[in-house]
Design a protein around this motif. Structure first.
Motif, mmCIF file in Angstrom:
data_model
loop_
_atom_site.group_PDB
_atom_site.id
_atom_site.type_symbol
_atom_site.label_atom_id
_atom_site.label_comp_id
_atom_site.label_asym_id
_atom_site.label_seq_id
_atom_site.Cartn_x
_atom_site.Cartn_y
_atom_site.Cartn_z
ATOM 1 N N VAL A 131 -2.621 19.648 27.257
ATOM 2 C CA VAL A 131 -1.476 19.598 28.108
ATOM 3 C C VAL A 131 -0.483 20.256 27.371
ATOM 4 C CG1 VAL A 131 0.242 18.609 29.746
ATOM 5 C CG2 VAL A 131 -2.358 17.967 29.672
ATOM 6 N N ALA A 132 -0.069 19.778 26.093
ATOM 7 C CA ALA A 132 1.206 20.304 25.092
ATOM 8 C C ALA A 132 1.085 21.712 24.765
ATOM 9 C CB ALA A 132 1.294 19.259 24.036
ATOM 10 N N GLY A 133 -0.272 22.151 24.631
ATOM 11 C CA GLY A 133 -0.450 23.639 24.010
ATOM 12 C C GLY A 133 -0.462 24.565 25.110
ATOM 13 N N GLY A 134 -0.927 24.262 26.519
ATOM 14 C CA GLY A 134 -1.082 24.947 27.490
ATOM 15 C C GLY A 134 0.194 25.073 28.639
ATOM 16 N N ALA A 135 1.205 24.264 28.687
ATOM 17 C CA ALA A 135 2.159 23.935 29.631
ATOM 18 C C ALA A 135 3.022 25.189 29.628
ATOM 19 C CB ALA A 135 2.805 22.801 29.540
ATOM 20 N N ASP A 136 3.257 25.453 28.255
ATOM 21 C CA ASP A 136 4.244 26.567 28.101
ATOM 22 C C ASP A 136 3.859 28.091 28.650
ATOM 23 O OD1 ASP A 136 6.394 25.013 27.540
ATOM 24 O OD2 ASP A 136 5.834 24.948 25.445
ATOM 25 N N SER B 146 1.290 28.755 31.110
ATOM 26 C CA SER B 146 1.484 28.839 32.575
ATOM 27 C C SER B 146 2.808 29.089 33.122
ATOM 28 C CB SER B 146 0.811 27.550 33.101
ATOM 29 O OG SER B 146 1.607 26.463 33.133
ATOM 30 N N SER B 147 3.873 28.625 32.562
ATOM 31 C CA SER B 147 5.411 28.749 32.896
ATOM 32 C C SER B 147 6.131 29.949 32.230
ATOM 33 C CB SER B 147 6.125 27.380 32.701
ATOM 34 O OG SER B 147 6.002 27.362 31.412
ATOM 35 N N ARG B 148 5.061 30.493 31.518
ATOM 36 C CA ARG B 148 5.701 31.848 30.686
ATOM 37 C C ARG B 148 6.951 31.502 29.741
ATOM 38 N NH1 ARG B 148 3.523 36.237 32.288
ATOM 39 N NH2 ARG B 148 5.064 37.361 31.637
ATOM 40 N N VAL B 149 7.065 29.980 29.659
ATOM 41 C CA VAL B 149 8.091 29.740 28.857
ATOM 42 C C VAL B 149 7.940 30.292 27.233
ATOM 43 C CG1 VAL B 149 9.516 27.652 27.562
ATOM 44 C CG2 VAL B 149 8.977 27.704 30.095
ATOM 45 N N MET B 150 6.826 30.262 27.037
ATOM 46 C CA MET B 150 6.267 30.935 25.514
ATOM 47 C C MET B 150 6.886 31.983 25.149
ATOM 48 S SD MET B 150 4.659 29.689 22.951
ATOM 49 C CE MET B 150 3.766 28.314 23.723
ATOM 50 N N LEU B 151 7.296 33.075 26.206
ATOM 51 C CA LEU B 151 8.069 34.269 25.688
ATOM 52 C C LEU B 151 9.422 34.046 25.473
ATOM 53 C CD1 LEU B 151 6.816 36.360 29.205
ATOM 54 C CD2 LEU B 151 6.134 36.868 26.727
ATOM 55 N N THR B 152 10.050 32.974 26.018
ATOM 56 C CA THR B 152 11.428 32.771 25.051
ATOM 57 C C THR B 152 11.136 32.016 24.111
ATOM 58 O OG1 THR B 152 12.048 32.583 27.853
ATOM 59 C CG2 THR B 152 13.484 31.289 26.016
ATOM 60 N N ARG C 59 -4.655 29.455 26.192
ATOM 61 C CA ARG C 59 -3.499 29.773 26.887
ATOM 62 C C ARG C 59 -3.407 29.227 28.324
ATOM 63 N NH1 ARG C 59 -1.353 35.858 24.327
ATOM 64 N NH2 ARG C 59 -1.749 34.880 22.058
ATOM 65 N N LYS C 60 -3.979 28.115 28.568
ATOM 66 C CA LYS C 60 -4.304 27.468 29.949
ATOM 67 C C LYS C 60 -4.863 26.130 29.673
ATOM 68 C CE LYS C 60 -4.498 28.584 34.779
ATOM 69 N NZ LYS C 60 -4.960 29.253 35.812
ATOM 70 N N ALA C 61 -4.089 24.995 30.150
ATOM 71 C CA ALA C 61 -4.602 23.740 29.970
ATOM 72 C C ALA C 61 -5.825 23.380 30.713
ATOM 73 C CB ALA C 61 -3.493 22.750 30.450
ATOM 74 N N SER C 62 -5.976 23.997 31.908
ATOM 75 C CA SER C 62 -7.091 23.733 32.745
ATOM 76 C C SER C 62 -8.388 24.343 32.215
ATOM 77 C CB SER C 62 -6.860 24.106 34.255
ATOM 78 O OG SER C 62 -6.600 25.628 34.053
ATOM 79 N N VAL C 63 -8.066 25.687 31.513
ATOM 80 C CA VAL C 63 -9.064 26.493 31.149
ATOM 81 C C VAL C 63 -9.757 25.751 29.616
ATOM 82 C CG1 VAL C 63 -9.934 28.847 29.870
ATOM 83 C CG2 VAL C 63 -8.368 28.470 32.077
ATOM 84 N N ALA C 64 -8.765 25.351 29.042
ATOM 85 C CA ALA C 64 -9.030 24.630 27.624
ATOM 86 C C ALA C 64 -9.713 23.268 27.856
ATOM 87 C CB ALA C 64 -7.753 24.231 26.866
ATOM 88 N N LEU C 65 -9.498 22.637 28.926
ATOM 89 C CA LEU C 65 -10.298 21.522 29.228
ATOM 90 C C LEU C 65 -11.636 21.958 29.620
ATOM 91 C CD1 LEU C 65 -10.135 18.327 29.797
ATOM 92 C CD2 LEU C 65 -9.756 18.884 31.957
ATOM 93 N N ALA C 66 -11.908 23.044 30.567
ATOM 94 C CA ALA C 66 -13.238 23.498 30.635
ATOM 95 C C ALA C 66 -13.939 23.881 29.508
ATOM 96 C CB ALA C 66 -13.344 24.389 31.726
ATOM 97 N N ILE C 67 -13.246 24.642 28.691
ATOM 98 C CA ILE C 67 -14.080 25.130 27.430
ATOM 99 C C ILE C 67 -14.157 23.950 26.454
ATOM 100 C CG2 ILE C 67 -13.447 26.740 25.186
ATOM 101 C CD1 ILE C 67 -14.134 28.243 28.048
ATOM 102 N N GLY C 68 -13.274 23.046 26.395
ATOM 103 C CA GLY C 68 -13.456 22.134 25.288
ATOM 104 C C GLY C 68 -14.603 21.186 25.838
#
Length: 333
Positions: free
Chosen positions: A139-144, A146-152, A237-246
């Motif tokens: 969640v901590a790694g994927g939240a930013d 999906s909200s595109r905050v990572m660009l900032t 780069r997405k928490a839900s995808v990370a959960l499935a991949i994990g």
């Protein structure tokens, strides 16, 4: 006649994080770490977790008062009744009675014996926190993303390795701190159960050294598994995808290792967690009541805590390196 209009400056990307390079100086690490820590603590779910975790630990510890008592006389009577029923059933059906079998085999001590039961209780709490830490890291790694905050964030701190490392270290440190606090909160409750509903005999220096070692190993294990979840989220780069991949990653690895015999099967993640948190030395198969499962493999195949940590690193390091490469070498979109 055109009128001049005042144009408000664009909002800052973060109350404590502004774009680097405005004054020609790199962003101080303390400022970066503080900004990222505030971001991790900001979600409402984190506040709920901060309240819920102590309550869950207290409830778990106090449950020992309800599940245990000092009435050994009743327990012995129940054991003798079950043993007598076994003998009667064996005589009725003409079955042989096992040599050495007595009522003691049916006796279940109702007391809370701190010397033996505390290790299992601490292992239960650490295992639950390890699973939660993986999800927290995702969640901590994927939240930013999906909200595109990572660009900032990347604009504010263009040195991506520094940003990646800071975020990863803070996520792991938070999970480790929560685990350490949970262990310290649990211990007095277990001692209370031992003094009021059982026995505190045998709590010598050897016991406390073993418990402290298990406690420290649990804290480190939770941090590593939190990093695994965080790396998966930063990679996908997405928490839900990370959960499935994990899930697929761990399940697939379990199948690969399980097909390589007992030694390989032990490197399934649940077996590795058991090995890291196991407080006992290796028990020969002939002296063990364990029948099957990863935990049994850890006991019978001589897997040590160091082997357990090595196995966890085998899962973690490749994912962490690939996530770092993608974050530092590819475009952030």
């Amino acid at each position: 006649m055109a009128r001049d209009r005042a144009v408000a400056p664009p909002p800052s990307p973060s109350p404590s994080l502004s774009p680097a390079g405005a004054d020609g100086e790199p962003l101080p690490w303390r400022r970066l770490a503080r900004a990222e820590l505030l971001r991790l603590r900001a979600p409402r779910a984190m506040r709920y977790a901060g309240i819920g975790l102590p309550l869950a630990i207290i409830a778990f510890g106090l449950s020992k008062l309800l599940l245990h008592d000092r009435d050994t006389a009743t327990a012995w009577r129940s054991a003798e009744e079950r043993y007598a029923a076994y003998l009667a059933d064996a005589q009725t059906h003409g079955l042989p009675v096992g040599s050495g079998l007595t009522a003691r085999n049916y006796f279940r001590d109702p007391r809370y014996l701190m010397e033996t039961l505390s290790f299992g209780d601490l292992r239960t709490v650490d295992t639950a926190l390890a699973a939660a830490a993986v999800v927290f890291g995702m969640v901590a790694g994927g939240a930013d993303w999906s909200s595109r905050v990572m660009l900032t964030l990347a604009a504010a701190e263009p040195r991506r390795f520094r940003l990646f490392a800071t975020r990863a270290l803070l996520v792991a440190a938070l999970s480790m701190a929560a685990t350490a606090a949970a262990g310290l909160l649990l211990l007095p409750l277990l001692l209370l159960a031992a003094f009021t509903r059982g026995s505190a005999a045998g709590l010598d220096g050897v016991y406390w050294a073993a418990l402290a070692s298990q406690y420290a190993r649990g804290v480190l294990l939770v941090g590593l598994l939190c990093l695994l979840g965080h790396a998966l989220a930063m990679l996908t780069r997405k928490a839900s995808v990370a959960l499935a991949i994990g899930f697929l990653y761990l399940a697939g690895s379990d199948q690969i290792f399980a097909g390589r015999g007992p030694r390989g099967a032990e490197y399934a993640m649940d077996g590795l967690v058991f090995a890291v948190l196991n407080e006992k030395p290796v028990i020969p198969l002939a002296q063990s009541d364990c029948i099957a499962g990863p935990g049994c493999e850890a006991v019978h195949v001589d897997l040590t805590a160091a082997d357990g940590f090595l196995g966890v690193l085998i899962y973690l390091v490749p994912v962490l390196l690939v996530a770092l490469w993608r974050f530092t070498r590819t475009d952030i979109t």
